[in-house]
Design an enzyme around this catalytic site. Structure first.
Site, short mmCIF file in Angstrom:
data_model
loop_
_atom_site.label_atom_id
_atom_site.label_comp_id
_atom_site.label_asym_id
_atom_site.label_seq_id
_atom_site.Cartn_x
_atom_site.Cartn_y
_atom_site.Cartn_z
N GLU A 56 0.82 -1.21 0.00
CA GLU A 56 0.00 0.00 0.00
C GLU A 56 0.85 1.26 0.00
OE1 GLU A 56 -3.57 -1.85 2.79
OE2 GLU A 56 -1.83 -0.90 3.73
N LYS A 69 3.48 6.97 3.17
CA LYS A 69 4.10 5.76 3.70
C LYS A 69 3.92 4.63 2.71
CE LYS A 69 2.32 3.17 7.13
NZ LYS A 69 2.00 2.72 8.51
N ARG A 112 3.20 4.24 16.30
CA ARG A 112 2.07 5.10 15.93
C ARG A 112 0.74 4.37 16.08
NH1 ARG A 112 -1.03 2.67 11.99
NH2 ARG A 112 -0.76 3.43 9.88
N GLN A 140 3.23 -6.22 17.36
CA GLN A 140 2.71 -4.96 17.88
C GLN A 140 2.21 -5.06 19.32
OE1 GLN A 140 0.54 -2.21 15.64
NE2 GLN A 140 1.06 -3.04 13.64
N THR A 202 -4.71 -9.24 15.50
CA THR A 202 -4.36 -10.49 14.83
C THR A 202 -4.01 -10.21 13.37
OG1 THR A 202 -6.67 -10.95 14.27
CG2 THR A 202 -5.86 -11.80 16.37
N GLY A 226 -6.76 -5.47 13.95
CA GLY A 226 -6.28 -6.42 12.95
C GLY A 226 -7.03 -6.40 11.63
N GLY A 227 -8.31 -6.02 11.63
CA GLY A 227 -9.06 -5.96 10.39
C GLY A 227 -8.69 -4.72 9.61
N ASP A 228 -7.88 -4.88 8.55
CA ASP A 228 -7.36 -3.69 7.88
C ASP A 228 -7.24 -3.83 6.37
OD1 ASP A 228 -5.30 -5.49 7.78
OD2 ASP A 228 -3.86 -4.26 8.90
N SER A 293 -10.27 0.30 13.84
CA SER A 293 -9.05 0.97 13.40
C SER A 293 -8.40 0.19 12.26
CB SER A 293 -8.08 1.11 14.57
OG SER A 293 -6.87 1.69 14.16
#
Length: 349
Positions: A56, A69, A112, A140, A202, A226-228, A293
């Site tokens: 990404e 980033k 962060r 993390q 996760t 974890g859901g991203d 998040s």
């Protein structure tokens, strides 16, 4: 010249600031930028998906400063001796496009992420929260635990991971904080029982249901980290339906967050509006709140800004000629010959 921060320099910088002050100060910087949300040119990140991961680019800009980033997410990397998430970033002047900072962001992204979780929990969790469950004990996890222990008064954390070696690592790394009580749990359900705050971090790239409705207790605050990405979740859909849900950047979270399981009109609240005092956060002590998040570029902008200021004030990092010196800005061909001169160091606020 461009200031370059590599991994050894970032490590020294964190140690020089102190990991606990670093997390707290960074959380404050991120909050400052979220409150001035309207000042930024924002977009969802550009993602290139494969069957085993994602790469990404995450850009954001203010009127003065641009940042991006580069980051990946490959859960199978650990079996190859690589980190699941690796990143670097750039901070540049808007007026000229000149890059003033090139920095590692693998370590900094973990900082962060916990700083953002801390910012959200300060706004959404019950003030009397003292017990936390941490589901997922990977790279993390220590950062999350330390942020909540040092800055939110969490003194007891129940930990669980499907890989016991990850929990062993977590317990070993946090053994230097004797005031923090870590409790090994045999399952997610056991870990979350009686927790005021539940953090799920996760990595599996699947439609997972780490938390189910029977595990949720009145007044819980859930940090779902974890859901991203599309197809990757942690919460049963009914957990979301019965909670007040907060997001970073709604257009991105609708695609990548746990709310991807729900219709597009499912109500969510922008976290920045709570921080700015425009919207209410938690409405009563027994309410369940969820911070869905996924990670947003503004958090990395804040991190690069903070790292740049700290590195410059401590004279850390090295200056590299990332772009050519502009003694004669119409002559680029001279760089095919010896004798190029060096540019003057620039700095942004």
């Amino acid at each position: 010249m461009t200031r370059f921060i590599d991994v050894p320099t970032m490590s020294r910088l964190i140690q020089d600031v102190g990991v606990i002050p670093f997390i707290g100060e960074l959380s404050d910087v991120i909050r400052e930028d979220f409150i001035r949300w309207a000042d930024f040119d924002k977009s969802a990140r550009l993602a290139s998906h494969s069957d085993i991961g994602v790469i990404e680019l995450m850009p954001v800009s203010s009127a003065k400063t641009y940042a991006f980033k580069y980051v990946n997410g490959h859960p199978s990397n650990t079996a190859k001796g690589l980190y699941t998430v690796m990143a670097f970033g750039v901070l540049a002047e808007v007026d000229t496009g000149y890059p003033v900072l090139l920095s590692e962001l693998t370590v900094a992204t973990a900082l962060r992420t916990c700083a953002t979780s801390l910012m959200a929990a300060r706004a959404l969790a019950r003030p009397d929260a003292r017990r936390m469950a941490l589901i997922g004990n990977g790279a993390q996890s220590e950062f999350q635990a330390l942020a909540f222990h040092a800055h939110l008064g969490i003194d007891e954390i129940a930990v669980y991971d499907v890989d016991p070696r990850a929990t062993d690592k977590l317990v070993r790394n946090l053994s230097v904080y004797p005031q923090l009580k870590l409790i090994r749990s045999a399952s997610t359900a056991e870990a979350v029982r009686g927790a005021d705050i539940v953090t799920t971090v996760t990595a599996d790239k699947t439609y997972a249901t780490i938390l189910t409705p029977d595990m949720i207790e009145p007044g819980m605050h859930i940090n779902a980290i974890g859901g991203d990405c599309p197809g990757k979740t942690e919460l049963h859909v009914d957990v979301l339906r019965h909670a007040r849900v907060f997001v970073e950047y709604e257009p991105q979270t609708r695609i990548e967050g746990d709310i991807q399981q729900l219709p597009k009109d499912f109500p969510v609240i922008d976290l920045w509006r709570v921080l700015a005092g425009i919207e209410a956060g938690r409405q009563h002590p027994s309410q369940v709140t969820v911070f869905d998040s996924v990670g947003f570029a503004l958090e990395d902008y804040s991190t690069l800004r903070y790292v740049f200021d700290q590195a410059m004030s401590r004279d850390m990092g090295v200056d590299v000629e990332l772009v050519p010196a502009a003694d004669d800005p119409k002559d680029l061909f001279r760089y095919t010959r010896p004798g190029a001169s060096r540019a003057v160091m620039r700095r942004v606020a």
